[in-house]
Design a protein around this motif. Sequence first.
Motif, PDB file in Angstrom:
ATOM      1  N   HIS A 187      -2.540   9.748  -4.135  1.00  0.00           N
ATOM      2  CA  HIS A 187      -1.594  10.799  -4.492  1.00  0.00           C
ATOM      3  C   HIS A 187      -1.920  12.028  -3.671  1.00  0.00           C
ATOM      4  N   SER A 188      -0.911  12.611  -3.076  1.00  0.00           N
ATOM      5  CA  SER A 188      -1.108  13.804  -2.266  1.00  0.00           C
ATOM      6  C   SER A 188      -0.091  14.858  -2.673  1.00  0.00           C
ATOM      7  N   VAL A 189      -0.516  16.115  -2.627  1.00  0.00           N
ATOM      8  CA  VAL A 189       0.360  17.225  -2.977  1.00  0.00           C
ATOM      9  C   VAL A 189       0.573  18.085  -1.740  1.00  0.00           C
ATOM     10  N   VAL A 190       1.835  18.343  -1.416  1.00  0.00           N
ATOM     11  CA  VAL A 190       2.184  19.237  -0.326  1.00  0.00           C
ATOM     12  C   VAL A 190       2.344  20.609  -0.967  1.00  0.00           C
ATOM     13  N   SER A 191       1.587  21.590  -0.490  1.00  0.00           N
ATOM     14  CA  SER A 191       1.459  22.860  -1.203  1.00  0.00           C
ATOM     15  C   SER A 191       2.724  23.687  -1.336  1.00  0.00           C
ATOM     16  N   ARG A 192       3.542  23.789  -0.324  1.00  0.00           N
ATOM     17  CA  ARG A 192       4.675  24.707  -0.426  1.00  0.00           C
ATOM     18  C   ARG A 192       6.018  24.065  -0.768  1.00  0.00           C
ATOM     19  N   PRO A 193       6.354  22.928  -0.228  1.00  0.00           N
ATOM     20  CA  PRO A 193       7.710  22.420  -0.410  1.00  0.00           C
ATOM     21  C   PRO A 193       8.080  22.099  -1.851  1.00  0.00           C
ATOM     22  N   GLY A 194       9.385  22.106  -2.047  1.00  0.00           N
ATOM     23  CA  GLY A 194       9.941  21.680  -3.312  1.00  0.00           C
ATOM     24  C   GLY A 194      10.313  20.214  -3.235  1.00  0.00           C
ATOM     25  N   HIS A 195      11.549  19.878  -3.597  1.00  0.00           N
ATOM     26  CA  HIS A 195      11.975  18.479  -3.673  1.00  0.00           C
ATOM     27  C   HIS A 195      12.331  17.883  -2.310  1.00  0.00           C
ATOM     28  N   VAL A 196      12.707  18.705  -1.344  1.00  0.00           N
ATOM     29  CA  VAL A 196      13.132  18.210  -0.038  1.00  0.00           C
ATOM     30  C   VAL A 196      12.246  18.862   1.026  1.00  0.00           C
ATOM     31  N   PRO A 197      11.032  18.323   1.241  1.00  0.00           N
ATOM     32  CA  PRO A 197      10.071  18.986   2.120  1.00  0.00           C
ATOM     33  C   PRO A 197      10.551  19.203   3.552  1.00  0.00           C
ATOM     34  N   HIS A 198      11.301  18.278   4.103  1.00  0.00           N
ATOM     35  CA  HIS A 198      11.770  18.447   5.488  1.00  0.00           C
ATOM     36  C   HIS A 198      12.794  19.581   5.582  1.00  0.00           C
ATOM     37  N   HIS A 199      13.414  19.932   4.481  1.00  0.00           N
ATOM     38  CA  HIS A 199      14.351  21.058   4.464  1.00  0.00           C
ATOM     39  C   HIS A 199      13.636  22.345   4.078  1.00  0.00           C
ATOM     40  N   ARG A 242       0.873  -1.173   0.000  1.00  0.00           N
ATOM     41  CA  ARG A 242       0.000   0.000   0.000  1.00  0.00           C
ATOM     42  C   ARG A 242       0.909   1.221   0.000  1.00  0.00           C
ATOM     43  N   ALA A 243       0.602   2.172  -0.860  1.00  0.00           N
ATOM     44  CA  ALA A 243       1.491   3.318  -0.988  1.00  0.00           C
ATOM     45  C   ALA A 243       0.721   4.631  -1.035  1.00  0.00           C
ATOM     46  N   LEU A 244       1.403   5.659  -0.626  1.00  0.00           N
ATOM     47  CA  LEU A 244       0.939   7.026  -0.770  1.00  0.00           C
ATOM     48  C   LEU A 244       2.073   7.759  -1.455  1.00  0.00           C
ATOM     49  N   VAL A 245       1.814   8.298  -2.628  1.00  0.00           N
ATOM     50  CA  VAL A 245       2.830   9.047  -3.364  1.00  0.00           C
ATOM     51  C   VAL A 245       2.608  10.526  -3.058  1.00  0.00           C
ATOM     52  N   VAL A 246       3.644  11.170  -2.509  1.00  0.00           N
ATOM     53  CA  VAL A 246       3.548  12.569  -2.114  1.00  0.00           C
ATOM     54  C   VAL A 246       4.473  13.394  -2.989  1.00  0.00           C
ATOM     55  N   GLY A 247       3.937  14.479  -3.523  1.00  0.00           N
ATOM     56  CA  GLY A 247       4.748  15.378  -4.332  1.00  0.00           C
ATOM     57  C   GLY A 247       4.692  16.785  -3.777  1.00  0.00           C
ATOM     58  N   GLY A 248       5.788  17.504  -3.918  1.00  0.00           N
ATOM     59  CA  GLY A 248       5.825  18.907  -3.517  1.00  0.00           C
ATOM     60  C   GLY A 248       5.362  19.769  -4.679  1.00  0.00           C
ATOM     61  N   ALA A 249       4.431  20.656  -4.431  1.00  0.00           N
ATOM     62  CA  ALA A 249       3.861  21.487  -5.491  1.00  0.00           C
ATOM     63  C   ALA A 249       4.917  22.320  -6.218  1.00  0.00           C
ATOM     64  N   GLU A 250       5.995  22.650  -5.519  1.00  0.00           N
ATOM     65  CA  GLU A 250       7.031  23.480  -6.126  1.00  0.00           C
ATOM     66  C   GLU A 250       8.315  22.698  -6.363  1.00  0.00           C
ATOM     67  N   ASP A 251       8.196  21.385  -6.521  1.00  0.00           N
ATOM     68  CA  ASP A 251       9.366  20.527  -6.739  1.00  0.00           C
ATOM     69  C   ASP A 251       9.924  20.764  -8.139  1.00  0.00           C
ATOM     70  N   PRO A 252      11.160  21.264  -8.257  1.00  0.00           N
ATOM     71  CA  PRO A 252      11.740  21.521  -9.564  1.00  0.00           C
ATOM     72  C   PRO A 252      12.305  20.262 -10.230  1.00  0.00           C
ATOM     73  N   LEU A 253      12.444  19.171  -9.467  1.00  0.00           N
ATOM     74  CA  LEU A 253      13.051  17.957 -10.011  1.00  0.00           C
ATOM     75  C   LEU A 253      12.046  16.905 -10.452  1.00  0.00           C
ATOM     76  N   VAL A 254      10.938  16.789  -9.744  1.00  0.00           N
ATOM     77  CA  VAL A 254       9.934  15.775 -10.081  1.00  0.00           C
ATOM     78  C   VAL A 254       8.590  16.483 -10.250  1.00  0.00           C
ATOM     79  N   PRO A 255       8.196  16.725 -11.491  1.00  0.00           N
ATOM     80  CA  PRO A 255       6.938  17.433 -11.745  1.00  0.00           C
ATOM     81  C   PRO A 255       5.717  16.649 -11.252  1.00  0.00           C
TER      82      PRO A 255
END
Length: 68
Positions: free
Chosen positions: A47-59, A19-32
């Motif tokens: 599929h879930s989108v994190v609104s502000r982070p880019g490629h490294v959300p914890h950073h 079972r998986a949840l694929v999370v993407g950062g809305a402003e990720d420049p590396l993985v659209p």
Amino acid sequence: MHPAAGPDLVVGLRADRVRALVVGGAEDPLVPMDRTRELAQQLGARHSVVSRPGHVPHHDTPTPSPGH
């Protein structure tokens, strides 16, 4: 698709019925977003989108979201 999320990964995860949840950062420049959506569809995952982070959300957003 990035090699790390290529056909072998998809086949392996589907075969293992993971079972998986694929999370993407809305402003990720590396993985659209279309790529994370595609991976989620291939895995049959949510599929879930994190609104502000880019490629490294914890950073990019080190402060926890409210309620976490």
